[in-house]
Structures are given as structure tokens and as C-alpha cells.
Design a protein around this motif. Structure first.
Motif, PDB file in Angstrom:
ATOM      1  N   PHE A 208       0.798  -1.217   0.000  1.00 10.04           N
ATOM      2  CA  PHE A 208       0.000   0.000   0.000  1.00 10.04           C
ATOM      3  C   PHE A 208       0.838   1.278   0.000  1.00 10.04           C
ATOM      4  O   PHE A 208       0.346   2.337  -0.391  1.00 10.04           O
ATOM      5  CB  PHE A 208      -0.928   0.010   1.210  1.00 10.04           C
ATOM      6  CG  PHE A 208      -1.880  -1.156   1.243  1.00 10.04           C
ATOM      7  CD1 PHE A 208      -3.026  -1.154   0.464  1.00 10.04           C
ATOM      8  CD2 PHE A 208      -1.616  -2.274   2.025  1.00 10.04           C
ATOM      9  CE1 PHE A 208      -3.905  -2.222   0.472  1.00 10.04           C
ATOM     10  CE2 PHE A 208      -2.488  -3.360   2.041  1.00 10.04           C
ATOM     11  CZ  PHE A 208      -3.630  -3.333   1.254  1.00 10.04           C
ATOM     12  N   PHE A 209       2.075   1.197   0.453  1.00 14.63           N
ATOM     13  CA  PHE A 209       2.945   2.364   0.483  1.00 14.63           C
ATOM     14  C   PHE A 209       4.394   1.874   0.480  1.00 14.63           C
ATOM     15  O   PHE A 209       4.666   0.724   0.831  1.00 14.63           O
ATOM     16  CB  PHE A 209       2.673   3.221   1.730  1.00 14.63           C
ATOM     17  CG  PHE A 209       2.785   2.467   3.028  1.00 14.63           C
ATOM     18  CD1 PHE A 209       4.013   2.337   3.672  1.00 14.63           C
ATOM     19  CD2 PHE A 209       1.670   1.875   3.612  1.00 14.63           C
ATOM     20  CE1 PHE A 209       4.123   1.645   4.864  1.00 14.63           C
ATOM     21  CE2 PHE A 209       1.764   1.174   4.802  1.00 14.63           C
ATOM     22  CZ  PHE A 209       3.002   1.057   5.428  1.00 14.63           C
ATOM     23  N   PRO A 210       5.335   2.724   0.087  1.00 14.00           N
ATOM     24  CA  PRO A 210       6.741   2.292   0.025  1.00 14.00           C
ATOM     25  C   PRO A 210       7.275   1.902   1.400  1.00 14.00           C
ATOM     26  O   PRO A 210       6.931   2.522   2.411  1.00 14.00           O
ATOM     27  CB  PRO A 210       7.471   3.527  -0.521  1.00 14.00           C
ATOM     28  CG  PRO A 210       6.412   4.340  -1.188  1.00 14.00           C
ATOM     29  CD  PRO A 210       5.148   4.091  -0.424  1.00 14.00           C
ATOM     30  N   VAL A 211       8.105   0.886   1.422  1.00 12.34           N
ATOM     31  CA  VAL A 211       8.710   0.437   2.681  1.00 12.34           C
ATOM     32  C   VAL A 211       9.573   1.536   3.286  1.00 12.34           C
ATOM     33  O   VAL A 211       9.776   1.573   4.506  1.00 12.34           O
ATOM     34  CB  VAL A 211       9.530  -0.850   2.426  1.00 12.34           C
ATOM     35  CG1 VAL A 211      10.375  -1.221   3.624  1.00 12.34           C
ATOM     36  CG2 VAL A 211       8.595  -2.000   2.074  1.00 12.34           C
ATOM     37  N   ALA A 216      12.902   2.955  10.584  1.00 14.89           N
ATOM     38  CA  ALA A 216      14.135   2.305  10.121  1.00 14.89           C
ATOM     39  C   ALA A 216      14.304   0.905  10.706  1.00 14.89           C
ATOM     40  O   ALA A 216      14.766  -0.011  10.014  1.00 14.89           O
ATOM     41  CB  ALA A 216      15.341   3.174  10.475  1.00 14.89           C
ATOM     42  N   TRP A 217      13.901   0.720  11.971  1.00 14.85           N
ATOM     43  CA  TRP A 217      14.106  -0.580  12.615  1.00 14.85           C
ATOM     44  C   TRP A 217      13.176  -1.656  12.052  1.00 14.85           C
ATOM     45  O   TRP A 217      13.442  -2.851  12.166  1.00 14.85           O
ATOM     46  CB  TRP A 217      13.883  -0.471  14.126  1.00 14.85           C
ATOM     47  CG  TRP A 217      12.486  -0.081  14.519  1.00 14.85           C
ATOM     48  CD1 TRP A 217      12.014   1.174  14.704  1.00 14.85           C
ATOM     49  CD2 TRP A 217      11.379  -0.960  14.760  1.00 14.85           C
ATOM     50  NE1 TRP A 217      10.672   1.159  15.052  1.00 14.85           N
ATOM     51  CE2 TRP A 217      10.258  -0.154  15.093  1.00 14.85           C
ATOM     52  CE3 TRP A 217      11.217  -2.351  14.726  1.00 14.85           C
ATOM     53  CZ2 TRP A 217       9.012  -0.672  15.388  1.00 14.85           C
ATOM     54  CZ3 TRP A 217       9.972  -2.881  15.027  1.00 14.85           C
ATOM     55  CH2 TRP A 217       8.891  -2.054  15.348  1.00 14.85           C
ATOM     56  N   LEU A 218      12.069  -1.229  11.396  1.00 14.71           N
ATOM     57  CA  LEU A 218      11.091  -2.180  10.892  1.00 14.71           C
ATOM     58  C   LEU A 218      11.360  -2.588   9.442  1.00 14.71           C
ATOM     59  O   LEU A 218      10.880  -3.630   8.991  1.00 14.71           O
ATOM     60  CB  LEU A 218       9.690  -1.562  11.008  1.00 14.71           C
ATOM     61  CG  LEU A 218       8.478  -2.471  10.812  1.00 14.71           C
ATOM     62  CD1 LEU A 218       8.525  -3.657  11.771  1.00 14.71           C
ATOM     63  CD2 LEU A 218       7.185  -1.683  10.993  1.00 14.71           C
ATOM     64  N   ARG A 219      12.134  -1.780   8.721  1.00 15.79           N
ATOM     65  CA  ARG A 219      12.361  -2.063   7.304  1.00 15.79           C
ATOM     66  C   ARG A 219      13.022  -3.411   7.041  1.00 15.79           C
ATOM     67  O   ARG A 219      12.623  -4.109   6.110  1.00 15.79           O
ATOM     68  CB  ARG A 219      13.190  -0.936   6.681  1.00 15.79           C
ATOM     69  CG  ARG A 219      12.463   0.398   6.630  1.00 15.79           C
ATOM     70  CD  ARG A 219      13.394   1.510   6.196  1.00 15.79           C
ATOM     71  NE  ARG A 219      12.856   2.808   6.578  1.00 15.79           N
ATOM     72  CZ  ARG A 219      13.557   3.930   6.573  1.00 15.79           C
ATOM     73  NH1 ARG A 219      14.839   3.916   6.190  1.00 15.79           N
ATOM     74  NH2 ARG A 219      12.994   5.069   6.949  1.00 15.79           N
ATOM     75  N   PRO A 220      14.050  -3.819   7.817  1.00 20.03           N
ATOM     76  CA  PRO A 220      14.659  -5.130   7.530  1.00 20.03           C
ATOM     77  C   PRO A 220      13.666  -6.291   7.618  1.00 20.03           C
ATOM     78  O   PRO A 220      13.810  -7.274   6.881  1.00 20.03           O
ATOM     79  CB  PRO A 220      15.745  -5.252   8.614  1.00 20.03           C
ATOM     80  CG  PRO A 220      16.106  -3.839   8.940  1.00 20.03           C
ATOM     81  CD  PRO A 220      14.808  -3.088   8.846  1.00 20.03           C
ATOM     82  N   LEU A 221      12.665  -6.184   8.502  1.00 17.91           N
ATOM     83  CA  LEU A 221      11.656  -7.237   8.587  1.00 17.91           C
ATOM     84  C   LEU A 221      10.837  -7.288   7.303  1.00 17.91           C
ATOM     85  O   LEU A 221      10.495  -8.370   6.813  1.00 17.91           O
ATOM     86  CB  LEU A 221      10.739  -6.992   9.790  1.00 17.91           C
ATOM     87  CG  LEU A 221      11.386  -7.093  11.170  1.00 17.91           C
ATOM     88  CD1 LEU A 221      10.362  -6.796  12.262  1.00 17.91           C
ATOM     89  CD2 LEU A 221      11.983  -8.483  11.376  1.00 17.91           C
TER      90      LEU A 221
END
Length: 275
Positions: A208-211, A216-221
Motif C-alpha cells: 500500500f505504500f513504500p517500505v 528504520a528498525w522495521l524495514r529489515p523485517l
């Protein structure tokens, strides 16, 4: 003595093994025989629900979203459509690879009947996975038609997005089937699987939206999920914004996950059906 042990008492037919492609087709045929009678039960989850998502978020909410850098310069409907295509494939794969697999072992026990024939457990696993791929392709094609009808396709690349979505769904399905093959109870673990794996992935993996908009801490997941890789490939193909090296990285990830999943599901089916 359990029902499973009673079923395994039937010996494999004179030790013969059916050739791989014939065995896979036979397994797929058995699922097709059931599906052509009960397909109406799957219409809501595999076709109607995704179309409602497309209309609600792409057409309705999308009318409030400004075209900009976040959407790659495309209208939100065009940006969203390939992501929803991949998300729908993953959701359908999850539903087709949990309770139906448990049922094949525990309730309907169709796997045990198949394993008493010249079809090996590994062939049963691959046959079921190929059936899931066929389901993803057919339901995805119907969804693709809906996307085109509402103006969500920017070009012929959306067809490539469908193939990417099927690959993404198959990779997720293989891992899920291997997990489902370990379940011995009534499937209570699936509720947690849907709640803590499937739903967060569909919400935060870039559909639904860009990662990049995530903390920042959630992006690797998000980057670790197959849906993010599938969405990036599908969206890039649909918008004609693919770059070679990132595309090859996404493709390699999905193919590697599929290969690992196939190995795991063949192993788990063999262990369980050889008891």
C-alpha cells in the motif's frame, strides 16, 4: 491405533513408483475433480475480496492520494494494482496451504490414499504445490482482468506482474505447506500464523505504500518477506521501472525460497507418510 496408522497399513503397489510428471498430474487431477464441484466456495476469498480491495483502496482512497515520488509518478490505482496482485497470490497461497494440507493428513486423509498407490510422498507434495500454482494463475488472471477494466494497468507489463505474483505465492506456499505438514492437532497454530505472519506481511511489505515510509528498525523485517520482493518485481514490471541488478536480486530470493520450500515440504511429507 490411529486412523493414520490404519491407512499406512496399505502397502505401496508392488513397490512400483509412477513417473514424476504423471504422478504430479494425477495429484493435480484429484484436486481438480474436487474443485470443479466446490469452486463457488472460493470465489469470495480469491476473486471478490481482492476486487473489493482494488475498488476501495485503488479507486476510492486512491482518488485522495496525490501523484508524486512515493508512487513513482503513477496514479495510486496503477501503483497499487501490481502490489495487490502479489498480495492476493500470497493470501490465496496461505489459505490453500494450511487447512487443506492438514485435512489431507488428518480429516479427509487423501494423502494416505495417494501414498498407498505408486505415488511417492514427495510427488504428492509437489503435486499439491503445482495445484496451488494453477489456482494462483487462474484466480490471478481473473483479478488481472478486473485491474484492466478499472484502469489499473499502465501497459503490457502487468502480465509479467501476474507471473511474478504466482512465483511469489508458490514460494510462500511451499514454506507454509512444510509448516502445515508438522501440525498434529486441530490446526490452532494457523490462527497465530495468520495473525502474526500473514496479516502484518500484507500490511507492511510495500503493498500500500513504500517500505521507505516505515521506521528504520522495521524495514529489515519487510525486506525479509517474500511479498516485498514479489511486490517490487511486480510493480517494477507493471510501471516499466525495473533495474537489472535489483530485479535479479528479487528473483533470486524468490527462487531460492521456493527451492528451500520444495525441499522442506518433500521431506516433511515423506516423514509423515512413511510412519
Amino acid at each position: 491405533m490411529t486412523a493414520e496408522s490404519v491407512t499406512t497399513a496399505v502397502p505401496r503397489s508392488a513397490g512400483r513408483v509412477m513417473p514424476g510428471w504423471r504422478a504430479v498430474l494425477a495429484v493435480m487431477e484429484s484436486f481438480w475433480i474436487w474443485y470443479r464441484r466446490g469452486w463457488r466456495a472460493t470465489v469470495v476469498s480469491s476473486v471478490l475480496q481482492p476486487v473489493l480491495f482494488l475498488l476501495a483502496f485503488g479507486v476510492g482512497f486512491g482518488s485522495l492520494v496525490r501523484t508524486g515520488a512515493a508512487t513513482g509518478g503513477a496514479p495510486y490505482l496503477v501503483y497499487l494494482a501490481p502490489g495487490l496482485l502479489a498480495m492476493t497470490a500470497v493470501q490465496t497461497a496461505a489459505f490453500e496451504s494450511t487447512y487443506p494440507v492438514l485435512s489431507g493428513f488428518k480429516w479427509q486423509q487423501v494423502y494416505w490414499g495417494m501414498s498407498a498407490s505408486p505415488i511417492t510422498p514427495g510427488q504428492i507434495a509437489v503435486g499439491h504445490l503445482c495445484w496451488v500454482a494453477a489456482r494462483l494463475l487462474s484466480s490471478g488472471a481473473v483479478y488481472l482482468l478486473a485491474i484492466v477494466l478499472v484502469g489499473g494497468a499502465a501497459g503490457i507489463g502487468i502480465v509479467v506482474s501476474l507471473l511474478v505474483a504466482v512465483l511469489c505465492g508458490c514460494a510462500f506456499s511451499a514454506i507454509t505447506m512444510a509448516f502445515a505438514a508438522t501440525i498434529m492437532n486441530e490446526g490452532s497454530a494457523f490462527a497465530s500464523y495468520f495473525r502474526f505472519v500473514l496479516i502484518p506481511m500484507t500490511l507492511f511489505a510495500g503493498t500500500f505504500f513504500p517500505v521507505s515510509q516505515l521506521p528504520a528498525w522495521l524495514r529489515p523485517l519487510a525486506w525479509a518477506t517474500p511479498l516485498w520482493h514479489g511486490t517490487e518485481l511486480a510493480r517494477g514490471a507493471a510501471l516499466n521501472t525495473l533495474r537489472w541488478w535489483p530485479a535479479l536480486g528479487h528473483l533470486a530470493y524468490l527462487l531460492a525460497l521456493l527451492a528451500i520450500g520444495v525441499a522442506l515440504v518433500r521431506w516433511r511429507f515423506t516423514v509423515r507418510l512413511s510412519r
